[in-house]
Design a protein around this motif. Sequence first.
Motif, PDB file in Angstrom:
ATOM      1  N   PRO A   9       0.820  -1.218   0.000  1.00  0.00           N
ATOM      2  CA  PRO A   9       0.000   0.000   0.000  1.00  0.00           C
ATOM      3  C   PRO A   9       0.851   1.263   0.000  1.00  0.00           C
ATOM      4  O   PRO A   9       1.950   1.290   0.541  1.00  0.00           O
ATOM      5  CB  PRO A   9      -0.811  -0.113   1.296  1.00  0.00           C
ATOM      6  CG  PRO A   9      -0.043  -1.037   2.155  1.00  0.00           C
ATOM      7  CD  PRO A   9       0.714  -1.959   1.241  1.00  0.00           C
ATOM      8  N   SER A  11       0.785   5.118   1.243  1.00  0.00           N
ATOM      9  CA  SER A  11       0.178   5.999   2.252  1.00  0.00           C
ATOM     10  C   SER A  11      -1.038   5.322   2.903  1.00  0.00           C
ATOM     11  O   SER A  11      -0.928   4.238   3.419  1.00  0.00           O
ATOM     12  CB  SER A  11      -0.154   7.363   1.661  1.00  0.00           C
ATOM     13  OG  SER A  11      -1.150   7.274   0.663  1.00  0.00           O
ATOM     14  N   ASN A  12      -2.202   5.943   2.824  1.00  0.00           N
ATOM     15  CA  ASN A  12      -3.394   5.418   3.490  1.00  0.00           C
ATOM     16  C   ASN A  12      -4.305   4.613   2.569  1.00  0.00           C
ATOM     17  O   ASN A  12      -5.403   4.250   2.967  1.00  0.00           O
ATOM     18  CB  ASN A  12      -4.195   6.565   4.110  1.00  0.00           C
ATOM     19  CG  ASN A  12      -3.453   7.211   5.256  1.00  0.00           C
ATOM     20  OD1 ASN A  12      -2.607   6.581   5.881  1.00  0.00           O
ATOM     21  ND2 ASN A  12      -3.753   8.463   5.526  1.00  0.00           N
ATOM     22  N   GLU A  13      -3.884   4.362   1.342  1.00  0.00           N
ATOM     23  CA  GLU A  13      -4.698   3.596   0.404  1.00  0.00           C
ATOM     24  C   GLU A  13      -4.690   2.115   0.757  1.00  0.00           C
ATOM     25  O   GLU A  13      -3.726   1.605   1.313  1.00  0.00           O
ATOM     26  CB  GLU A  13      -4.163   3.738  -1.020  1.00  0.00           C
ATOM     27  CG  GLU A  13      -4.410   5.064  -1.661  1.00  0.00           C
ATOM     28  CD  GLU A  13      -3.982   5.061  -3.124  1.00  0.00           C
ATOM     29  OE1 GLU A  13      -3.619   3.999  -3.647  1.00  0.00           O
ATOM     30  OE2 GLU A  13      -4.014   6.136  -3.728  1.00  0.00           O
ATOM     31  N   LYS A  16      -3.385  -2.648  -3.589  1.00  0.00           N
ATOM     32  CA  LYS A  16      -3.922  -3.091  -4.874  1.00  0.00           C
ATOM     33  C   LYS A  16      -3.698  -4.598  -5.000  1.00  0.00           C
ATOM     34  O   LYS A  16      -2.727  -5.135  -4.477  1.00  0.00           O
ATOM     35  CB  LYS A  16      -3.208  -2.396  -6.030  1.00  0.00           C
ATOM     36  CG  LYS A  16      -3.486  -0.934  -6.134  1.00  0.00           C
ATOM     37  CD  LYS A  16      -2.744  -0.351  -7.316  1.00  0.00           C
ATOM     38  CE  LYS A  16      -2.968   1.146  -7.416  1.00  0.00           C
ATOM     39  NZ  LYS A  16      -2.234   1.716  -8.561  1.00  0.00           N
ATOM     40  N   HIS A  38      -8.693  -2.623  -5.470  1.00  0.00           N
ATOM     41  CA  HIS A  38      -8.147  -2.373  -4.143  1.00  0.00           C
ATOM     42  C   HIS A  38      -8.827  -3.345  -3.178  1.00  0.00           C
ATOM     43  O   HIS A  38     -10.039  -3.558  -3.268  1.00  0.00           O
ATOM     44  CB  HIS A  38      -8.399  -0.938  -3.685  1.00  0.00           C
ATOM     45  CG  HIS A  38      -7.582   0.068  -4.424  1.00  0.00           C
ATOM     46  ND1 HIS A  38      -6.307   0.407  -4.040  1.00  0.00           N
ATOM     47  CD2 HIS A  38      -7.842   0.792  -5.530  1.00  0.00           C
ATOM     48  CE1 HIS A  38      -5.824   1.314  -4.876  1.00  0.00           C
ATOM     49  NE2 HIS A  38      -6.750   1.562  -5.798  1.00  0.00           N
TER      50      HIS A  38
END
Length: 87
Positions: A9, A11-13, A16, A38
């Motif tokens: 990942p 940052s804060n995502e 995928k 995601h």
Amino acid sequence: MRVFLQQLPVSNEAPKYIQLTLQPDLFGGWVLLRETGHIGGRSQLRRELFLDEQQAATAFEKARDSQIKRGFQVTFISGHAVQDRTP
């Protein structure tokens, strides 16, 4: 045959993922399914049809290798290697 690939990942995502599945269809052909998205979010499913098992296996391996080069890591593998069944 199925392989699940995941990218670390950013940052804060959410991470995928890509799931590749190779399976026979009901008419003697082969289907390569590519599910991307995601984790925990929406996904997209694409389907490619092949008449020949060897062509389908080659496309599966090419798609897998392409995603590994993009930074995805294999997290799950299911199934066996596709073999040529021609006499």
